[in-house]
Scaffold this motif. Structure first.
Motif, PDB file in Angstrom:
ATOM      1  N   PHE A   1       0.827  -1.202   0.000  1.00 47.87           N
ATOM      2  CA  PHE A   1       0.000   0.000   0.000  1.00 47.87           C
ATOM      3  C   PHE A   1       0.866   1.259   0.000  1.00 47.87           C
ATOM      4  O   PHE A   1       0.618   2.191  -0.765  1.00 47.87           O
ATOM      5  CB  PHE A   1      -0.943   0.000   1.212  1.00 47.87           C
ATOM      6  CG  PHE A   1      -1.739   1.258   1.330  1.00 47.87           C
ATOM      7  CD1 PHE A   1      -2.800   1.501   0.489  1.00 47.87           C
ATOM      8  CD2 PHE A   1      -1.421   2.206   2.289  1.00 47.87           C
ATOM      9  CE1 PHE A   1      -3.547   2.667   0.585  1.00 47.87           C
ATOM     10  CE2 PHE A   1      -2.151   3.380   2.403  1.00 47.87           C
ATOM     11  CZ  PHE A   1      -3.221   3.614   1.550  1.00 47.87           C
ATOM     12  N   CYS A   2       1.893   1.283   0.848  1.00 48.34           N
ATOM     13  CA  CYS A   2       2.784   2.454   0.908  1.00 48.34           C
ATOM     14  C   CYS A   2       3.539   2.631  -0.400  1.00 48.34           C
ATOM     15  O   CYS A   2       3.728   3.768  -0.853  1.00 48.34           O
ATOM     16  CB  CYS A   2       3.747   2.324   2.076  1.00 48.34           C
ATOM     17  SG  CYS A   2       2.956   2.497   3.679  1.00 48.34           S
ATOM     18  N   ALA A   3       3.938   1.551  -1.015  1.00 47.27           N
ATOM     19  CA  ALA A   3       4.627   1.644  -2.307  1.00 47.27           C
ATOM     20  C   ALA A   3       3.676   2.163  -3.378  1.00 47.27           C
ATOM     21  O   ALA A   3       4.065   2.980  -4.227  1.00 47.27           O
ATOM     22  CB  ALA A   3       5.177   0.273  -2.703  1.00 47.27           C
ATOM     23  N   PHE A   4       2.424   1.742  -3.345  1.00 45.57           N
ATOM     24  CA  PHE A   4       1.430   2.219  -4.304  1.00 45.57           C
ATOM     25  C   PHE A   4       1.195   3.720  -4.138  1.00 45.57           C
ATOM     26  O   PHE A   4       1.186   4.471  -5.116  1.00 45.57           O
ATOM     27  CB  PHE A   4       0.117   1.448  -4.125  1.00 45.57           C
ATOM     28  CG  PHE A   4      -0.991   1.968  -4.989  1.00 45.57           C
ATOM     29  CD1 PHE A   4      -1.010   1.706  -6.342  1.00 45.57           C
ATOM     30  CD2 PHE A   4      -2.010   2.736  -4.441  1.00 45.57           C
ATOM     31  CE1 PHE A   4      -2.029   2.192  -7.145  1.00 45.57           C
ATOM     32  CE2 PHE A   4      -3.028   3.229  -5.227  1.00 45.57           C
ATOM     33  CZ  PHE A   4      -3.041   2.958  -6.588  1.00 45.57           C
ATOM     34  N   VAL A   5       0.996   4.158  -2.906  1.00 42.84           N
ATOM     35  CA  VAL A   5       0.775   5.584  -2.641  1.00 42.84           C
ATOM     36  C   VAL A   5       1.998   6.390  -3.058  1.00 42.84           C
ATOM     37  O   VAL A   5       1.878   7.436  -3.703  1.00 42.84           O
ATOM     38  CB  VAL A   5       0.424   5.819  -1.157  1.00 42.84           C
ATOM     39  CG1 VAL A   5       0.447   7.289  -0.811  1.00 42.84           C
ATOM     40  CG2 VAL A   5      -0.938   5.225  -0.832  1.00 42.84           C
ATOM     41  N   GLY A   6       3.172   5.916  -2.711  1.00 43.90           N
ATOM     42  CA  GLY A   6       4.396   6.616  -3.080  1.00 43.90           C
ATOM     43  C   GLY A   6       4.632   6.639  -4.582  1.00 43.90           C
ATOM     44  O   GLY A   6       5.180   7.597  -5.113  1.00 43.90           O
ATOM     45  N   GLY A   7       4.188   5.617  -5.274  1.00 43.90           N
ATOM     46  CA  GLY A   7       4.353   5.563  -6.722  1.00 43.90           C
ATOM     47  C   GLY A   7       3.373   6.429  -7.474  1.00 43.90           C
ATOM     48  O   GLY A   7       3.674   6.946  -8.561  1.00 43.90           O
ATOM     49  N   THR A   8       2.177   6.609  -6.935  1.00 43.83           N
ATOM     50  CA  THR A   8       1.165   7.408  -7.626  1.00 43.83           C
ATOM     51  C   THR A   8       1.219   8.882  -7.258  1.00 43.83           C
ATOM     52  O   THR A   8       0.613   9.705  -7.941  1.00 43.83           O
ATOM     53  CB  THR A   8      -0.244   6.875  -7.333  1.00 43.83           C
ATOM     54  OG1 THR A   8      -0.474   6.880  -5.930  1.00 43.83           O
ATOM     55  CG2 THR A   8      -0.431   5.476  -7.886  1.00 43.83           C
TER      56      THR A   8
END
Length: 62
Positions: A15-22
């Motif tokens: 989830f944190c990687a997704f938020v950081g990527g978007t």
């Protein structure tokens, strides 16, 4: 119990990687909002400089 904890930790990491990527994808729209806000602030500051007080109604007639 340890497996469940590891899976939950993995989900949080995804989830944190997704938020950081978007997040970089949202920067252009945020910049446009900031520019519009700056223009409103600039118009209000010009009105105050010219008239010495805040307008009785909102600038722009809206």
């Amino acid at each position: 119990m340890r497996i469940i904890f590891c899976l939950l930790l993995g989900l949080v990491a995804v989830f944190c990687a997704f938020v950081g990527g978007t997040m970089p994808l949202m920067l252009p729209s945020q910049a446009a909002k900031n520019r519009a806000y700056y223009q409103q602030f600039k118009a209000a500051a010009a009105y105050i400089d010219k008239n010495g007080k805040l307008p009785a109604t909102e600038l722009g007639g809206s």
